[in-house]
Each structure stands twice: as C-alpha cells, then as structure tokens.
Write an enzyme that holds these catalytic residues in place. Structure first.
Site, PDB file in Angstrom:
ATOM      1  N   ASN A 136       1.949  -2.123   5.425  1.00  0.00           N
ATOM      2  CA  ASN A 136       1.351  -0.614   5.705  1.00  0.00           C
ATOM      3  C   ASN A 136      -0.007  -0.452   5.114  1.00  0.00           C
ATOM      4  O   ASN A 136      -0.753   0.230   5.811  1.00  0.00           O
ATOM      5  CB  ASN A 136       2.323   0.458   4.902  1.00  0.00           C
ATOM      6  CG  ASN A 136       1.567   1.672   4.703  1.00  0.00           C
ATOM      7  OD1 ASN A 136       1.684   2.608   5.597  1.00  0.00           O
ATOM      8  ND2 ASN A 136       1.031   1.897   3.561  1.00  0.00           N
ATOM      9  N   ALA A 143      -9.420  -3.325  16.932  1.00  0.00           N
ATOM     10  CA  ALA A 143      -9.157  -4.801  16.847  1.00  0.00           C
ATOM     11  C   ALA A 143      -8.045  -4.930  15.857  1.00  0.00           C
ATOM     12  O   ALA A 143      -7.172  -5.752  16.390  1.00  0.00           O
ATOM     13  CB  ALA A 143     -10.353  -5.432  16.442  1.00  0.00           C
ATOM     14  N   TYR A 184     -11.413  -1.416  13.250  1.00  0.00           N
ATOM     15  CA  TYR A 184      -9.746  -0.810  13.117  1.00  0.00           C
ATOM     16  C   TYR A 184      -8.879  -1.143  14.233  1.00  0.00           C
ATOM     17  O   TYR A 184      -7.869  -1.513  14.230  1.00  0.00           O
ATOM     18  CB  TYR A 184     -10.124   0.730  12.800  1.00  0.00           C
ATOM     19  CG  TYR A 184      -8.858   1.223  12.278  1.00  0.00           C
ATOM     20  CD1 TYR A 184      -8.077   1.088  11.111  1.00  0.00           C
ATOM     21  CD2 TYR A 184      -8.022   2.311  13.087  1.00  0.00           C
ATOM     22  CE1 TYR A 184      -7.117   1.757  10.877  1.00  0.00           C
ATOM     23  CE2 TYR A 184      -6.888   2.815  12.982  1.00  0.00           C
ATOM     24  CZ  TYR A 184      -6.386   2.467  11.429  1.00  0.00           C
ATOM     25  OH  TYR A 184      -5.120   3.213  11.278  1.00  0.00           O
ATOM     26  N   ILE A 187      -1.970  11.541  11.530  1.00  0.00           N
ATOM     27  CA  ILE A 187      -1.094  12.021  10.538  1.00  0.00           C
ATOM     28  C   ILE A 187      -2.114  12.209   9.226  1.00  0.00           C
ATOM     29  O   ILE A 187      -2.755  11.530   8.992  1.00  0.00           O
ATOM     30  CB  ILE A 187      -0.204  10.474   9.995  1.00  0.00           C
ATOM     31  CG1 ILE A 187       0.324   9.971  11.104  1.00  0.00           C
ATOM     32  CG2 ILE A 187       0.752  10.784   8.976  1.00  0.00           C
ATOM     33  CD1 ILE A 187       1.459  10.683  12.019  1.00  0.00           C
ATOM     34  N   ASP A 197      -3.962  -7.289  -4.141  1.00  0.00           N
ATOM     35  CA  ASP A 197      -4.653  -7.128  -2.937  1.00  0.00           C
ATOM     36  C   ASP A 197      -3.924  -7.915  -1.740  1.00  0.00           C
ATOM     37  O   ASP A 197      -3.821  -8.983  -1.691  1.00  0.00           O
ATOM     38  CB  ASP A 197      -5.862  -7.694  -3.141  1.00  0.00           C
ATOM     39  CG  ASP A 197      -6.874  -7.745  -1.899  1.00  0.00           C
ATOM     40  OD1 ASP A 197      -6.440  -7.265  -0.878  1.00  0.00           O
ATOM     41  OD2 ASP A 197      -8.121  -8.003  -1.913  1.00  0.00           O
ATOM     42  N   GLY A 231       0.843  -1.240  -0.031  1.00  0.00           N
ATOM     43  CA  GLY A 231      -0.171   0.107  -0.067  1.00  0.00           C
ATOM     44  C   GLY A 231       0.746   1.286  -0.009  1.00  0.00           C
ATOM     45  O   GLY A 231       0.635   2.162   0.838  1.00  0.00           O
ATOM     46  N   ALA A 232       1.657   1.388  -0.932  1.00  0.00           N
ATOM     47  CA  ALA A 232       2.497   2.759  -0.922  1.00  0.00           C
ATOM     48  C   ALA A 232       2.309   3.472  -2.255  1.00  0.00           C
ATOM     49  O   ALA A 232       3.216   4.363  -2.479  1.00  0.00           O
ATOM     50  CB  ALA A 232       4.190   1.876  -1.079  1.00  0.00           C
ATOM     51  N   SER A 255      -1.461   1.691  15.050  1.00  0.00           N
ATOM     52  CA  SER A 255      -1.998   2.925  15.319  1.00  0.00           C
ATOM     53  C   SER A 255      -2.165   2.851  16.772  1.00  0.00           C
ATOM     54  O   SER A 255      -2.269   1.889  17.595  1.00  0.00           O
ATOM     55  CB  SER A 255      -3.541   2.908  14.571  1.00  0.00           C
ATOM     56  OG  SER A 255      -4.123   3.930  15.302  1.00  0.00           O
ATOM     57  N   ARG A 288       0.333   6.067  -1.876  1.00  0.00           N
ATOM     58  CA  ARG A 288       0.022   7.571  -1.316  1.00  0.00           C
ATOM     59  C   ARG A 288       0.252   7.468   0.104  1.00  0.00           C
ATOM     60  O   ARG A 288       0.740   6.261   0.531  1.00  0.00           O
ATOM     61  CB  ARG A 288      -1.302   7.808  -1.723  1.00  0.00           C
ATOM     62  CG  ARG A 288      -2.400   7.017  -1.098  1.00  0.00           C
ATOM     63  CD  ARG A 288      -3.718   7.730  -1.345  1.00  0.00           C
ATOM     64  NE  ARG A 288      -4.742   6.813  -0.348  1.00  0.00           N
ATOM     65  CZ  ARG A 288      -5.558   5.990  -1.039  1.00  0.00           C
ATOM     66  NH1 ARG A 288      -5.866   5.984  -2.370  1.00  0.00           N
ATOM     67  NH2 ARG A 288      -6.309   5.306  -0.184  1.00  0.00           N
TER      68      ARG A 288
END
Ligand code: NAD
Length: 248
Positions: free
Chosen positions: A91, A158, A156, A189, A64, A12-13, A143, A15
């Site tokens: 990420n 969990a 999220y 962020i 995916d 997932g890079a 997070s 953005r």
C-alpha cells in the site's frame, strides 16, 4: 471473511488507506504487522492504539519499503514473530506531481522506488514463505491513474501501471501454488494524499463520479478484506476499481 489466525503485512499503514485496511482486516481477526515511514508519532500511535483495542497481535515497523534489505529484514522478523505470513498488502505510496517538463530525475526515481520497487521487494522477500505454506494472497494498491494516465503525474501513473503488469505476471507464475495476486485501483479517496489538492480540483473530480461522492479509505479496505479472505479464493490476476464508477 474470517481471517482468524492469519498474519497480514501492510506497507505504509500509519494513516489513510493503509490504516483503514489494517483496521478492517484486524476486525476480521487477522494479526497485523505494518510498516510506515515519514508519518508523525501521533499518527503511528493512533493506528497502534486502534489496533490494540482488538483481540489480535499487532506490531509496527519503521521501515522504508523502497529499501530491499530492510524490507527483507522486516519480512523475516514478521515470519519469526508471528509464525507465518498469509496476506501481503503493498500500500505504501507517494506522489511528486509535476508536468514532465518540470519533473526532476529525483521526482521520477522517488516515486518509482516507493510505489513500484517496494512491491518487488516485499514479494521477493515473502515468496519462499508463501511457497512453503502453499498459500498466500498478495494485494497491490495501484490507482485508476495507472490505467488511464494523468497529466502532471507521469511518474505516478507509470509506477501504478507497473504495479498492474507486475501483479498479473506473478499471478501467472504463482497460481499453481495457490498464491493469488490482485490489484485494487482506487479512484478519488479522501486522505492526506488528496487533501493537498485545491478545493476547485477536488470539486471537479467529485462532479465526474457517477456514485456522486468521494471515496473513503474504508471503501478500499472493504475490497481488500474480500481479496484477503477465502471468499475470493478463485480470483487472481485481476484489477478491481474502487472508484465510484469514475473510470467507466
Ligand atoms: P497517505 O499519504 O495518506 O499514506 C501513505 C502511507 O504510506 C503512510 O502510512 C506512509 O507512512 C507510508 N509510506 C510512504 N512512503 C513509505 C515508504 N517508503 N515506506 C513505507 N511506508 C511509506 O496516502 P493514501 O492516500 O492512504 O495512499 C495509500 C495508497 O493508495 C498509495 O499507494 C496511493 O498511491 C494509493 N492511492 C490513493 C488514492 C487516493 O485518492 N488517496 C487513489 C489511488 C491510489
């Protein structure tokens, strides 16, 4: 913080935080493979163009991260094309926020699949390569919500708490083979993920940050560079908060 000759895979890079990590690690000399899903062509091109300005090998994969077999395929392709895999950054992440009363079963599974199961998929597919090399650095993005919880984000929170338990466990399993695993827990962020929050909610968050500013993707990327590099060679199983002191 020299990553010359190292192969990095970041999920997932295209953005946000993932892109900032890709650029930071590339600036340190790392060759960058990255995945993306659900991003615009413009975003992907911007990431690829920025990386290609640097004197490194780059390849983006439409894949995916929550799909076990396509992740396995990407990792095999990376090892084949780049010749190694040294640093893995999990990420990719999504939110489907809602109070539990209104949260659907789909919202729950989508978030768990992308945020937690994807980390299992990448680590499972990379482990043989790491063991053969007798080295590896795994960096999982959680997070502060995974530590503290958050109303409206049960799915999220969990998934992000799960990432912490998963990372600590693999750090214990793999430490003796010189494979390290650590977590970065970002606070607030500025990215597409937080841009959709209302102005007033963003202001409320900002007021509670001791360093008195929101975080930038580069703040997280700086920590990722440290964990990727040999400067952190005696650090494993840890959770590093990059949150301006928000959760203190
Ligand atoms: P973002 O929405 O800007 O970027 C998400 C990235 O993930 C995109 O590149 C997208 O292509 C990719 N992606 C989404 N689903 C995917 C899938 N199934 N497979 C592969 N790639 C996929 O979000 P961001 O803010 O940059 O978040 C990055 C990570 O940081 C996430 O794990 C997020 O939970 C975490 N995080 C963000 C914040 C924040 O305040 N922005 C705070 C704490 C943690």
């Amino acid at each position: 913080m020299n990553l010359q000759g190292k192969t990095v895979l970041i999920t997932g890079a295209s953005r946000g935080i993932g892109r900032a990590i890709a650029l930071k690690l590339a600036t340190a000399g790392g060759n960058i493979a990255f995945t993306y899903l659900g991003s615009s062509q413009a975003e992907i091109k911007e990431t690829e163009d920025a990386l290609q300005q640097l004197d490194i090998k780059v390849k983006g994969f439409y894949s995916d991260a929550s799909d076990f077999s396509s992740t396995e395929q990407v990792i095999n392709d990376v090892v084949q094309e780049f010749g190694s895999l040294d640093i893995l950054v999990n990420n990719a992440g999504i939110t489907r926020d809602n109070l539990l009363l209104r949260m659907t079963e789909q919202d729950w599974y989508d978030v768990l699949n992308v945020n937690l199961n994807a980390a299992f998929n990448t680590v499972k597919a990379s482990i043989k390569t790491f063991l053969k090399q007798r080295s590896g650095s795994i960096i999982n993005i959680s997070s502060i919500v995974g530590i503290r919880g958050n109303a409206g984000q049960a799915n999220y929170a969990a998934s992000k708490a799960g990432i912490i338990g998963f990372t600590k466990s693999i750090a214990l399993e793999l430490g003796s083979r010189n494979i390290r695993a650590n977590v970065i827990a970002p606070g607030f962020i500025v990215t597409d993920m937080t841009n959709h929050l209302t102005e007033s909610l963003q202001e409320t968050w900002k007021k509670t940050i001791p360093l008195n500013r929101v975080g930038l993707p580069e703040d997280v990327a700086n920590c990722a560079l440290f964990l990727a590099s040999d400067l952190s060679s005696y650090i494993t199983g840890q959770v590093i908060q990059v949150d301006g002191g928000l959760l203190t």
